[in-house]
Motif scaffolding. Structure first.
Motif, mmCIF file in Angstrom:
data_model
loop_
_atom_site.group_PDB
_atom_site.id
_atom_site.type_symbol
_atom_site.label_atom_id
_atom_site.label_comp_id
_atom_site.label_asym_id
_atom_site.label_seq_id
_atom_site.Cartn_x
_atom_site.Cartn_y
_atom_site.Cartn_z
ATOM 1 N N SER A 109 0.830 -1.203 0.000
ATOM 2 C CA SER A 109 0.000 0.000 0.000
ATOM 3 C C SER A 109 0.863 1.251 0.000
ATOM 4 N N GLN A 110 2.051 1.194 0.623
ATOM 5 C CA GLN A 110 2.981 2.325 0.566
ATOM 6 C C GLN A 110 3.393 2.608 -0.874
ATOM 7 N N LEU A 111 3.730 1.554 -1.603
ATOM 8 C CA LEU A 111 4.155 1.724 -2.988
ATOM 9 C C LEU A 111 3.007 2.226 -3.855
ATOM 10 N N ALA A 112 1.827 1.674 -3.656
ATOM 11 C CA ALA A 112 0.673 2.126 -4.443
ATOM 12 C C ALA A 112 0.356 3.587 -4.157
ATOM 13 N N ALA A 113 0.417 3.975 -2.889
ATOM 14 C CA ALA A 113 0.128 5.363 -2.521
ATOM 15 C C ALA A 113 1.156 6.319 -3.093
ATOM 16 N N ALA A 114 2.379 5.845 -3.303
ATOM 17 C CA ALA A 114 3.429 6.700 -3.851
ATOM 18 C C ALA A 114 3.278 6.919 -5.348
ATOM 19 N N CYS A 115 2.433 6.119 -6.004
ATOM 20 C CA CYS A 115 2.163 6.335 -7.423
ATOM 21 C C CYS A 115 1.168 7.486 -7.590
#
Length: 251
Positions: A109-115
């Protein structure tokens, strides 16, 4: 297959695939460490206009591979590795889109939110789970999550560590689009074709401004003045043809 990050570039779109099938694409310390360098290379590639982040098979990313962190993190703080990867993704100078199936949990979710954008397929599940492990979620990650979903939903996710379904994630503002089963790849391909046809000048400036960096208005005015994109866009509109934009973030 070993835990790794795969990537391809085609038709202006770089696709980065999180691949660790044995652990639902959980990120090892080595994978966290490798992501910033991979992104730097793709950012410098003039052929890349858009980046898609996805997971191998039916899962996006089930978080950090907890069992690997003490073994291969070395002297690095495992949490710092994840934050560095997240920040590198957020700083990528071209549009980024997370294409999500299955679990998008914890570090996923951290990676997705950073997109910049998040498209998901029905049946996906989302969660921010540090409260299950007694981990303090990083301040930068918390701010990014709050900017996406607002303080009420951010607290709900962080306090409870509960998973939410894709429809709830869409309603909360975490997702931009929710697609029927089997339609995610088609829609991502369609939308990235749209993005690659647009002005990178507009996109790059808009990305900085919407991410809160508003101190470089003069810089972007100079970039626009020195670019032929505006004249080309107007000419193409009047001539009823597709524009041929030339400004790039890498040159």
């Amino acid at each position: 297959m070993d835990a790794t990050l795969l990537h391809t570039v085609a038709d202006g779109v770089a696709t980065v695939v999180i691949s660790h099938p044995a652990k639902r694409n959980a990120m090892t310390a080595a994978m966290w460490r490798a992501l910033p360098e991979l992104l730097t290379g793709l950012a410098d590639d003039r052929a890349v206009r858009v980046l898609v982040l996805t997971g191998a098979g039916p899962t996006f990313c089930a978080g950090a591979d907890i069992s690997s962190l003490t073994g291969d993190a070395g002297e690095d703080d495992p949490r710092a590795l994840a934050v560095a990867a997240e920040e590198a993704l957020a700083a990528f100078p071209k549009p980024t889109l997370a294409a999500i199936r299955g679990f998008c949990v914890g570090g996923g979710s951290q990676l997705a939110a950073a997109c910049d954008l998040r498209f998901a397929e029905e049946g996906a599940s989302f969660g921010v789970t540090p409260a299950k492990l007694g981990i303090v979620y990083p301040a930068s990650s918390t701010r990014r999550l709050t900017a996406l979903v607002g303080p009420a939903w951010a607290k709900y996710l962080l306090f409870s560590a509960e998973l939410i379904g894709a429809e709830t994630a869409l309603r909360a503002g975490f997702l931009n689009e929710l697609l029927p089963a089997g339609q995610l790849d088609k829609r991502v391909a369609e939308f990235t074709r749209i993005l690659t046809s647009r002005s990178q000048l507009t996109q790059a400036a808009a990305k900085e401004f919407t991410d809160g960096r508003t101190d470089r208005d003069a810089r972007w005015e100079d970039q626009a003045a020195g670019s032929e994109d505006t004249a080309e866009g107007i000419a193409a509109f009047l001539e009823r043809r597709a524009p041929r934009f030339t400004w790039t973030t890498s040159g």
